[in-house]
Design a protein around this motif. Structure first.
Motif, PDB file in Angstrom:
ATOM      1  N   LYS A   1       2.905  54.277  -7.547  1.00  0.00           N
ATOM      2  CA  LYS A   1       1.532  54.084  -7.897  1.00  0.00           C
ATOM      3  C   LYS A   1       0.912  53.254  -6.524  1.00  0.00           C
ATOM      4  CE  LYS A   1       2.279  54.503 -12.542  1.00  0.00           C
ATOM      5  NZ  LYS A   1       2.773  53.628 -13.915  1.00  0.00           N
TER       6      LYS A   1
ATOM      7  N   CYS B   1      11.785  53.636 -11.612  1.00  0.00           N
ATOM      8  CA  CYS B   1      10.330  54.080 -11.875  1.00  0.00           C
ATOM      9  C   CYS B   1      10.259  54.946 -12.798  1.00  0.00           C
ATOM     10  CB  CYS B   1       9.913  54.343 -10.344  1.00  0.00           C
ATOM     11  SG  CYS B   1       8.222  55.035 -10.563  1.00  0.00           S
TER      12      CYS B   1
ATOM     13  N   TRP C   1       9.090  47.772  -7.108  1.00  0.00           N
ATOM     14  CA  TRP C   1       8.749  46.310  -7.560  1.00  0.00           C
ATOM     15  C   TRP C   1      10.043  45.476  -7.676  1.00  0.00           C
ATOM     16  CZ3 TRP C   1       5.352  42.838  -6.271  1.00  0.00           C
ATOM     17  CH2 TRP C   1       4.244  43.134  -5.712  1.00  0.00           C
TER      18      TRP C   1
HETATM   19  S1  SF4 Z   1       7.740  51.605 -12.078  1.00  0.00           S
HETATM   20 FE1  SF4 Z   1       7.954  50.384 -10.380  1.00  0.00          FE
HETATM   21  S2  SF4 Z   1       7.743  51.694  -8.643  1.00  0.00           S
HETATM   22 FE2  SF4 Z   1       7.191  52.939 -10.282  1.00  0.00          FE
HETATM   23  S3  SF4 Z   1       4.841  52.773 -10.442  1.00  0.00           S
HETATM   24 FE3  SF4 Z   1       5.823  51.068 -11.541  1.00  0.00          FE
HETATM   25  S4  SF4 Z   1       5.920  49.554 -10.156  1.00  0.00           S
HETATM   26 FE4  SF4 Z   1       5.732  51.379  -9.134  1.00  0.00          FE
END
Ligand code: SF4
Ligand code: SF4
Lengths: 160, 224
Positions: free
Chosen positions: B155, B170, B181
């Motif tokens: 995202k 993810c 993240w």
């Molecule tokens: S799970 Fe991690 S990589 Fe996937 S959208 Fe959420 S923050 Fe981003």
């Protein structure tokens, strides 16, 4: 390698005009072919052996070129799994051959015309038997293509 | 590098079939490294088109040629021009940039793409490539431990993670995608920089990305 062409045997009545190329590893299948000769095991004369330092050296395009240059069948013969002189060359070749079979199919060439076998240096009789089986299979494929029918799985037989 | 993969053979063959003579033009840079459109792949594809043409009784002559880079005018030499002139059409095995550059270089030829250009990525291991940068135009890697939240978070969150991060994966595709993240957090923690992540990141200036229209860089000091 990619631009090299492979000389094909001239068509003669006794070779049944079948052209089969066997890419053989120096350390196993090539030695096995030699042994088959020493043991006076007969195998069809229309198999032409091209010696490779390892089947892992065999490029996808070398196989395709063999077909372009008129091969009816291509047999890739490397060491048994675990027996490769270069550790994994034969396994890599097996993956490449699988890939190449898919490519052939996309181009409209029967993937059955390409096969990988594992033959150890001591297996002279197995080489002769494999050569016989493969030649027979290719003969059937060619015959059925000539008659305009697709080869059935049954007639192609199982791999040993 | 720019990472691409070959289009399905039938698509490429349908382009080739419209002509009696085509030039398959490879590129010696990114797409050689990602094994999609270099000299070797040109050879394989040329053989396949020839085999297919023979099987289907189509009259197609395929020429092969590969140049160092399809996105630089200096590599389009006389040999390349002659080979293109001899052919009715060019099938470029370069990335999308290369295809467009070819179309510009050979204005009277139809130029077809043989590849689908995917992303800016790295070789993770031989045969595996992964996206690493989205060319956002204003690099923020300094704040995120060298892991890109724009390209690697599904995202593109600058203030992540979202609630879908589970066991380091993810939610968008747990099988395939690592949570960027989680990676950022672990890296920053290992470096003793966790408190930096508490800073709220302001909106990113997306006008530096594609949102500002196609981008151009002009540097007067190196122009001729
Ligand atoms: S799970 Fe991690 S990589 Fe996937 S959208 Fe959420 S923050 Fe981003
Ligand atoms: S922050 Fe932007 S420029 Fe930097 S790696 Fe990520 S997408 Fe690329």
């Amino acid at each position: 390698m990619s631009t090299e062409t492979i000389a094909m045997p001239a068509e003669t009545a006794e070779t049944d005009a079948l052209r089969i190329i066997a890419f053989c590893c120096h350390y196993c299948a090539f030695t096995a072919a030699d042994l088959a000769g020493t043991m006076r095991r007969q195998y069809p004369p229309n198999i032409r052996i091209v010696r490779f330092p390892c089947t892992g050296r065999l490029e996808t395009n070398t196989i395709l070129q063999a077909f372009l240059d008129g091969a009816d069948g291509v047999l890739v013969a490397g060491c048994e799994p675990g027996g490769c002189h270069f550790l994994k060359g034969n396994l890599r070749a097996a993956k490449r051959v699988e890939h190449c079979r898919r490519l052939l199919e996309q181009a409209g060439v029967s993937p059955e015309r390409l096969e990988m076998r594992h033959i150890a240096a001591s297996q002279g009789p197995l080489f002769a038997e494999t050569a016989r089986q493969f030649t027979e299979k290719i003969r059937m494929i060619k015959e059925q293509a000539r008659r305009g029918t697709a080869p059935s799985d049954e007639c192609l037989g199982d791999e040993p | 590098m720019i990472v691409a993969e070959q289009k399905p053979f039938e698509d490429i063959y349908s382009y080739a079939k419209r002509h009696r003579r085509v030039l398959l033009l490879g590129c010696g840079t990114c797409v050689t490294v990602c094994m999609a459109g270099g000299e070797k792949e040109v050879g394989i594809l040329a053989s396949l088109v020839r085999l297919a043409a023979r099987e289907r009784n189509d009259d197609i002559t395929v020429d092969e040629h590969t140049i160092t880079r399809q996105c630089d005018a200096e590599f389009f030499d006389e040999t390349t021009a002659r080979k293109a002139a001899d052919a009715e059409a060019v099938i470029s095995m370069g990335c999308g940039v290369g295809v467009q550059f070819c179309a510009q270089r050979f204005p009277d030829k139809i130029v077809y793409p043989a590849l689908n250009t995917k992303f800016y990525g790295a070789t993770i291991e031989q045969g595996v490539w992964a996206e690493r940068c989205a060319g956002c135009g204003e690099c923020v890697l300094a704040d995120f431990g060298g892991i890109c939240p724009v390209a690697r978070c599904s995202k593109s969150l600058l203030n992540g993670p979202c609630g879908g991060s589970q066991d380091g994966r993810c939610e968008v595709d747990p099988e395939r995608v690592e949570c960027a993240w989680q990676l950022i957090y672990e890296r920053m923690e290992a470096m003793g920089r966790l408190e930096e992540l508490e800073k709220i990141q302001p909106f990113k200036d997306w006008s530096q990305h594609r949102d500002g229209g196609p981008r151009t860089i002009t540097r007067e000091e190196v122009r001729l």
